[in-house]
Design a protein around this motif. Structure first.
Motif, PDB file in Angstrom:
ATOM      1  N   UNK A 137       0.706  -1.286   0.198  1.00 35.31           N
ATOM      2  CA  UNK A 137       0.051  -0.017  -0.150  1.00 35.31           C
ATOM      3  C   UNK A 137       0.781   1.312   0.236  1.00 35.31           C
ATOM      4  N   UNK A 138       2.092   1.155   0.271  1.00 30.37           N
ATOM      5  CA  UNK A 138       2.941   2.280   0.427  1.00 30.37           C
ATOM      6  C   UNK A 138       2.719   3.125   1.646  1.00 30.37           C
ATOM      7  N   UNK A 139       3.360   4.296   1.831  1.00 26.56           N
ATOM      8  CA  UNK A 139       3.353   4.984   3.150  1.00 26.56           C
ATOM      9  C   UNK A 139       2.042   5.870   2.931  1.00 26.56           C
ATOM     10  N   UNK A 140       1.501   6.114   4.342  1.00 22.50           N
ATOM     11  CA  UNK A 140       0.155   7.102   4.047  1.00 22.50           C
ATOM     12  C   UNK A 140       0.587   8.298   3.508  1.00 22.50           C
ATOM     13  N   UNK A 141       1.842   9.004   3.707  1.00 20.68           N
ATOM     14  CA  UNK A 141       2.000  10.440   3.231  1.00 20.68           C
ATOM     15  C   UNK A 141       1.954  10.276   1.574  1.00 20.68           C
ATOM     16  N   UNK A 142       2.520   8.890   1.090  1.00 24.06           N
ATOM     17  CA  UNK A 142       2.365   8.766  -0.277  1.00 24.06           C
ATOM     18  C   UNK A 142       1.041   8.590  -0.881  1.00 24.06           C
ATOM     19  N   UNK A 143       0.213   7.990  -0.028  1.00 23.51           N
ATOM     20  CA  UNK A 143      -1.193   7.590  -0.451  1.00 23.51           C
ATOM     21  C   UNK A 143      -2.015   9.072  -0.629  1.00 23.51           C
ATOM     22  N   UNK A 144      -1.656   9.746   0.480  1.00 21.12           N
ATOM     23  CA  UNK A 144      -2.403  11.473   0.615  1.00 21.12           C
ATOM     24  C   UNK A 144      -2.165  11.885  -0.736  1.00 21.12           C
ATOM     25  N   UNK A 145      -0.950  11.917  -1.318  1.00 18.30           N
ATOM     26  CA  UNK A 145      -0.744  12.554  -2.605  1.00 18.30           C
ATOM     27  C   UNK A 145      -1.501  11.971  -3.717  1.00 18.30           C
ATOM     28  N   UNK A 146      -1.736  10.822  -3.600  1.00 18.23           N
ATOM     29  CA  UNK A 146      -2.316  10.122  -4.740  1.00 18.23           C
ATOM     30  C   UNK A 146      -3.718  10.213  -4.663  1.00 18.23           C
ATOM     31  N   UNK A 147      -4.466  10.634  -3.615  1.00 20.10           N
ATOM     32  CA  UNK A 147      -5.999  10.247  -3.472  1.00 20.10           C
ATOM     33  C   UNK A 147      -6.749  11.544  -4.298  1.00 20.10           C
ATOM     34  N   UNK A 148      -8.060  11.460  -4.581  1.00 24.76           N
ATOM     35  CA  UNK A 148      -8.864  12.482  -5.147  1.00 24.76           C
ATOM     36  C   UNK A 148      -8.917  13.793  -4.255  1.00 24.76           C
ATOM     37  N   UNK A 149      -8.952  14.820  -5.122  1.00 32.05           N
ATOM     38  CA  UNK A 149      -9.086  16.073  -4.472  1.00 32.05           C
ATOM     39  C   UNK A 149     -10.557  16.472  -3.862  1.00 32.05           C
ATOM     40  N   UNK A 150     -10.758  16.841  -3.006  1.00 30.87           N
ATOM     41  CA  UNK A 150     -12.044  17.180  -2.302  1.00 30.87           C
ATOM     42  C   UNK A 150     -11.927  18.504  -1.214  1.00 30.87           C
ATOM     43  N   UNK A 151     -12.639  19.468  -1.803  1.00 28.88           N
ATOM     44  CA  UNK A 151     -12.800  20.542  -0.656  1.00 28.88           C
ATOM     45  C   UNK A 151     -13.908  20.511   0.370  1.00 28.88           C
ATOM     46  N   UNK A 152     -13.573  20.624   1.475  1.00 28.46           N
ATOM     47  CA  UNK A 152     -14.437  20.424   2.599  1.00 28.46           C
ATOM     48  C   UNK A 152     -14.566  21.827   3.357  1.00 28.46           C
ATOM     49  N   UNK A 153     -15.891  22.326   3.589  1.00 28.57           N
ATOM     50  CA  UNK A 153     -16.067  23.408   4.345  1.00 28.57           C
ATOM     51  C   UNK A 153     -15.629  23.250   5.687  1.00 28.57           C
ATOM     52  N   UNK A 154     -14.804  24.225   6.316  1.00 31.14           N
ATOM     53  CA  UNK A 154     -14.274  24.038   7.426  1.00 31.14           C
ATOM     54  C   UNK A 154     -15.040  23.912   8.831  1.00 31.14           C
ATOM     55  N   UNK A 155     -16.450  24.180   8.343  1.00 36.54           N
ATOM     56  CA  UNK A 155     -17.287  23.934   9.547  1.00 36.54           C
ATOM     57  C   UNK A 155     -17.831  22.438   9.676  1.00 36.54           C
ATOM     58  N   UNK A 156     -17.451  21.704   8.656  1.00 39.63           N
ATOM     59  CA  UNK A 156     -17.668  20.264   8.904  1.00 39.63           C
ATOM     60  C   UNK A 156     -16.570  19.510   9.570  1.00 39.63           C
TER      61      UNK A 156
END
Length: 753
Positions: free
Chosen positions: A532-551
């Motif tokens: 699976x590789x490292x978490x940091x590497x996985x984070x870089x490859x994940x899809x982009x989602x913008x989250x409202x900061x109140x969520x």
């Protein structure tokens, strides 16, 4: 001569060396440790020792977290005072709170060795990927008893243990609680393998404990409030009788505790789930019970002014169109109206507690003019009333309350809280009147007297309140207890729970002594499974989602982060989640959906989102919409039809926050992985040219099919609509000035690829 701590990274002036602190430090350096020490016995000094040793031997960063800004600020001052590099210089340190801009936090993290922060800030930064915890060599969690449920401590610790190269956790609290299940939950959440606890009677602690006297002052309930209590009890009995008639199992009024009320609510929700009409009627009665129980608390423990203000609030809500059904029912009842009129006739405050507090404070300051006194009260109204009363008798005091605005009353910002504490330390005023926000971690070493305006049932709160005195000298604690009321019940409940907590800690110590844990000098990091590789590497490859900061208060953002999404936190004007340029998602729990439908403008909110999104999506999370409130099923069906058909919003259903996150992740993957140009419009074909014309014009913001037909009928063609000026468009019935302005602005603006 008093020995001082000797360490190459610690300034020795006035930091006393205590044997039990050194012993605890040794164990805390070997494995993830929870330190349980009574307030005033130096948990922070232990944290300093562990920090100095980790920095000396392993370098890296140290992250210190505390639940409030005043407490974070306190740790920042303490560590800055005593911690130093080998060259005698202060370590680079930063203080992060919600007021610190994200870009400043990111830059500060890269430069700092020590970071002091509230947990929500660190959680948000980890979710947004602003920095990594890989280089953190020590994580300090203060007031760790909070690490239950969805509190941010759990997410941060999980991420830390997963990514840090040399992780070590030090958790601290004065009162983990008497519930052993909750203590075990804290242990599991924080990865604790060792608990180091001491009590004031332990031989190595006893020399450092200052004498504290504890007195309970019995207070008589005045006749006026006894009468009010009787009226409230009658209202309670009426509702309990009605619930029995509806075949609910309810206790006698005398045993109507919060536990019993929770059990009653569970029965009600079960009946609602079965579509039993009695369940909906009972839900309103339950809300009335909660209001009346609160009124009873105010009458017995707080006073006539607080009671009258609360009853006035119910009456006002009952008369307003937006008031709850429970408030309307109560306000319309003659017995309630009579109770309110009686309370209005009281000549000011009739409960003797306010006067007794004034007398106790006067006596203390007369005998010891340099004293500092803290008065704890549960409710803000009582806090303000005490401040006013002390001012009337010539004693200056200040209130210490939380940030949130309560009705018309403003809270104190964290900056104002810090400033108030500093003035109190400096002796600018002698009396601090505080709510529960003042119970945790106040560094006021010379508080001589603590007064409880009322007994509290929580052993954690009771211990923390008591811990505000006797820190550097003898202290006194006085608890006011109204005879024959829940004050007496809470007094004995708290005592029993404190006793249970001490017994539990003793049992844990005995178990650890019998089965010593294997030391882990360098607790290993938890790595991802092979492949699976490292978490940091996985984070870089994940899809982009913008989250409202109140969520970020929900678990959705946490799960998205664990799944590897590349998250951007920002304030969204519409929706809760944005995916690419096309998808906007509004998330509603089932309860929030029906509440917003009844109490707020649900359709207006969704219409605005649909007006700006190419692909608007509504996610309804958890539970059955038809059982949340007494709303006719056809009304809910009609609302769903309007959302899906009239507004063109896709409706998706999920069972939980975790499932919502997984759905968002799939949407983002699909949006990111699509091939070729996407069609903006979702319809594939049209039956006529007329429909095509209507569809083009309807795509303008806030137009829709009805207004599109009005525009085309007036202007004659799509080109004429686009070329029309504001004056022409706004003259068309149904098209306002703002809508006309948006059409002209959009039609004439230069396209920017």
């Amino acid at each position: 001569m008093t020995p001082f701590i000797q360490h190459p990274l610690i300034r020795t002036e006035s930091l006393e060396s205590r044997e039990y602190q050194l012993a605890i430090t040794v164990h805390a350096l070997e494995q993830n440790t929870m330190v349980v020490l009574p307030t005033g016995l130096g948990k922070t000094a232990i944290a300093l020792l562990v920090t100095a040793s980790r920095l000396l031997n392993h370098q890296g960063k140290v992250l210190v977290m505390a639940p409030t800004r005043p407490l974070v600020e306190q740790h920042f001052r303490f560590f800055s005072k005593f911690l130093q590099t080998k060259g005698g210089e202060p370590f680079p340190a930063v203080l992060f709170t919600g007021d610190t801009p994200p870009a400043e936090r990111k830059a500060g993290w890269e430069q700092a060795t020590l970071c002091f922060a509230t947990p929500q800030v660190i959680k948000n930064d980890c979710i947004a990927g602003r920095y990594s915890l890989a280089d953190v060599t020590l994580l300090i969690v203060d007031e760790c008893h909070r690490a239950v449920g969805n509190y941010a401590y759990g997410f941060i610790t999980e991420r830390y243990l997963e990514t840090a190269r040399r992780p070590l956790v030090l958790a601290m609290t004065a009162s983990p609680g008497g519930d052993q299940e909750k203590v075990r939950e804290v242990q599991q959440t924080l990865g604790i393998t060792c608990i180091e606890s001491r009590v004031e009677q332990d031989p190595d602690v006893k020399p450092y404990v200052h004498e504290r006297s504890l007195d309970y002052v019995s207070v008589a309930l005045p006749d006026e409030l006894k009468t009010a209590r009787d009226r409230i009890n009658q209202l309670l009995d009426d509702r309990l009788d009605t619930l029995r008639e509806l075949k609910f199992m309810v206790p006698p009024r005398e045993r109507l505790s919060m536990r019993e009320l929770h059990g009653l609510n569970a029965q009600i929700q079960t009946r609602i789930g079965e579509r039993d009409s009695a369940g909906f009627a009972a839900a309103s009665l339950y809300a009335e019970l909660m209001k009346l129980r609160h009124a009873l608390t105010l009458a017995e423990a707080q006073g006539s002014m607080a009671l009258t203000a609360f009853l006035e609030k119910i009456a006002l809500e009952g008369m307003s169109g937006s008031g709850s059904k429970a408030s309307r029912h109560l306000a319309e009842e003659p017995a309630f109206q009579d109770l309110l009129e009686r309370c209005r006739s009281f000549p000011g405050e009739v409960h003797p507690k306010v006067g007794i507090v004034g007398e106790l404070v006067q006596k203390q300051l007369l005998e010891h003019p340099e004293s500092r006194i803290i008065v704890f009260a549960t409710f803000r109204d009582t806090v303000q009333q005490l401040v006013n009363h002390l001012a009337d008798i010539g004693i200056e005091s200040e209130r210490f309350v939380g940030q949130a605005k309560k009705d018309a009353e403003k809270g104190l910002t964290q900056k104002k809280q810090i400033a108030a504490l500093q003035r109190f330390r400096d002796g600018e005023f002698r009396v601090l009147i505080a709510t529960s926000v003042g119970e945790e971690g106040l560094d006021v070493p010379s508080t001589d007297l603590v007064i409880f305006y009322e007994a509290v049932p929580s052993e954690i709160r009771s211990i923390q309140r008591k811990g505000r005195t006797g820190r550097s000298g003898e202290g006194s604690i006085i608890v006011l207890v109204t005879r024959g009321t829940q004050d007496e019940t809470f007094r004995y409940v708290s005592q029993a729970r404190e006793k249970s907590m001490r017994a539990g800690m003793k049992a844990i110590r005995a178990h650890q002594a019998a089965t010593p844990a294997v030391p882990q000098a360098l607790p290993p990091a938890v790595h991802s499974p092979v492949g699976q590789g490292s978490l940091d590497q996985y984070l870089e490859n994940g899809p982009a989602i913008t989250v409202d900061d109140r969520e970020t208060s929900s678990q959705v953002a946490e799960v998205l982060s664990r799944l590897g999404a590349a998250i951007t936190l920002t304030r969204l004007e519409y929706g809760d989640y944005a995916i690419g340029d096309r998808i906007l998602v509004e998330r509603k729990t089932a309860q929030d959906f029906v509440d917003t439908l009844v109490d707020r403008d649900l359709l207006g909110q969704l219409r605005e989102m649909a007006g700006v999104a190419i692909r608007p999506v509504l996610i309804i999370e958890g539970g059955d919409l038809y059982t949340k409130r007494d709303i006719h099923p056809n009304a809910i069906r009609g609302t769903l039809a309007a959302i899906a058909i009239d507004m063109g919003i896709s409706i998706l259903y999920t069972a939980s926050a975790s499932e919502t996150a997984e759905m968002l992740f799939v949407l983002a993957r699909r949006e990111e992985g699509g091939r070729g140009e996407r069609s903006v419009h979702h319809r594939k074909s049209f039956k006529s040219v007329k429909e095509q014309q209507e569809y083009v014009v309807a795509a303008f913001p806030d137009i829709g099919l009805k207004n599109a037909r009005l525009l085309l009928d007036h202007c004659g063609s799509v080109r004429a609509v686009v070329n029309a000026n504001e004056e022409v468009l706004s003259s068309i019935k149904g098209i306002g000035e703002k809508t006309a302005q948006r059409i002209v602005e959009l039609a004439s603006r230069q396209y920017e690829p």
